[in-house]
Design an enzyme around this catalytic site. Sequence first.
Site, PDB file in Angstrom:
ATOM      1  N   CYS A   1      74.393  14.639   8.569  1.00  0.00           N
ATOM      2  CA  CYS A   1      74.315  15.995   9.113  1.00  0.00           C
ATOM      3  C   CYS A   1      75.325  16.889   8.387  1.00  0.00           C
ATOM      4  O   CYS A   1      76.513  16.565   8.321  1.00  0.00           O
ATOM      5  CB  CYS A   1      74.610  15.951  10.610  1.00  0.00           C
ATOM      6  N   GLU A   2      74.862  18.006   7.846  1.00  0.00           N
ATOM      7  CA  GLU A   2      75.771  18.860   7.081  1.00  0.00           C
ATOM      8  C   GLU A   2      76.699  19.679   7.973  1.00  0.00           C
ATOM      9  O   GLU A   2      77.643  20.295   7.483  1.00  0.00           O
ATOM     10  CB  GLU A   2      74.996  19.782   6.141  1.00  0.00           C
ATOM     11  N   HIS A   3      76.447  19.684   9.281  1.00  0.00           N
ATOM     12  CA  HIS A   3      77.302  20.446  10.191  1.00  0.00           C
ATOM     13  C   HIS A   3      78.532  19.651  10.630  1.00  0.00           C
ATOM     14  O   HIS A   3      79.602  20.232  10.843  1.00  0.00           O
ATOM     15  CB  HIS A   3      76.511  20.875  11.430  1.00  0.00           C
ATOM     16  N   HIS A   4      78.370  18.328  10.803  1.00  0.00           N
ATOM     17  CA  HIS A   4      79.476  17.512  11.299  1.00  0.00           C
ATOM     18  C   HIS A   4      79.792  16.306  10.410  1.00  0.00           C
ATOM     19  O   HIS A   4      80.730  15.565  10.697  1.00  0.00           O
ATOM     20  CB  HIS A   4      79.173  17.010  12.716  1.00  0.00           C
TER      21      HIS A   4
ATOM     22  N   GLN B   1      67.521  18.337   9.013  1.00  0.00           N
ATOM     23  CA  GLN B   1      66.260  17.597   8.938  1.00  0.00           C
ATOM     24  C   GLN B   1      65.096  18.476   8.500  1.00  0.00           C
ATOM     25  O   GLN B   1      64.206  18.030   7.769  1.00  0.00           O
ATOM     26  CB  GLN B   1      65.969  16.942  10.289  1.00  0.00           C
TER      27      GLN B   1
ATOM     28  N   HIS C   1      70.053  11.856  15.495  1.00  0.00           N
ATOM     29  CA  HIS C   1      71.202  12.574  14.935  1.00  0.00           C
ATOM     30  C   HIS C   1      72.461  12.159  15.690  1.00  0.00           C
ATOM     31  O   HIS C   1      72.565  12.373  16.901  1.00  0.00           O
ATOM     32  CB  HIS C   1      71.003  14.084  15.064  1.00  0.00           C
TER      33      HIS C   1
ATOM     34  N   CYS D   1      75.284  13.489  15.511  1.00  0.00           N
ATOM     35  CA  CYS D   1      76.032  14.638  16.020  1.00  0.00           C
ATOM     36  C   CYS D   1      75.597  14.964  17.447  1.00  0.00           C
ATOM     37  O   CYS D   1      76.315  15.651  18.183  1.00  0.00           O
ATOM     38  CB  CYS D   1      75.856  15.852  15.119  1.00  0.00           C
TER      39      CYS D   1
END
EC number: 3.5.4.16
Length: 222
Positions: free
Chosen positions: A111-114, A152, A180, A182
Site C-alpha cells: 500500500c503506497e499510503h502506509h 489497487q 489490505h 492497512c
Amino acid sequence: MPSLSKEAALVHEALVARGLETPLRPPVHEMDNETRKSLIAGHMTEIMQLLNLDLADDSLMETPHRIAKMYVDEIFSGLDYANFPKITLIENKMKVDEMVTVRDITLTSTCEHHFVTIDGKATVAYIPKDSVIGLSKINRIVQFFAQRPQVQERLTQQILIALQTLLGTNNVAVSIDAVHYCVKARGIRDATSATTTTSLGGLFKSSQNTRHEFLRAVRHHN
C-alpha cells in the site's frame, strides 16, 4: 530512463499517456542500486534510532540493510523497468478467437499510503487477435506491477493497459481480489474484509455476454 526493452518502453509510454503510471519524480542523477541501498539503509537507521531501538543488538543491527535490500531488489523492484519481464508473443496461427483466462494469480504488493502489505489474487483474460502470449508472462506482468507502492485501482488498470499494449488488442479484462493490511493490521483492524477491483476493455466492456463470461470466471475463482 536507461535503455529498456522495446516492450518495457511501449508499456511505460502507454501508461504515461493515460495518466496511469506510478507517480515518480525524475531522478536527480543516475544512481546504481548498491548506492541506493546504502542510502536507504542510512535513513532506516535514523528511523529506528528515533524509535529508540538499539541497533547494537545482534537481532537489529542488520535490519536497515535487510530493509534496503528488500525495497530495491524485491518488493519495489517493479519501479525499475529494467526488471520488466521478457515477453514472448506467438503468432496466432490457430486463429484462436475465444477468451483465454488465467485465474488465481497470486500477488503481494505494498500500500503506497502506509507501506504495508496488500495480499491477493488476480484473474486476467484476453481474446487473442494477431498474437498470443506465453501464459507465464501474464503472471510475471501482474507481479511486476505489484512490486511497487500501489493502490489497487491503479494496479488493476496498469495490468490491463500493459496487456492491451503488448497484445495489440483492447479485448483484455483484469480483476483483483485483495486483503489490505492497512485495513487489517491498523486503523479499523478489520481482519475479514477484502477489496475487489475490475478493469474491462474492448468486448469485455461492450459485449454483455463476454463481460458475463469473464465475471463468471472471477466468481469461480472466488
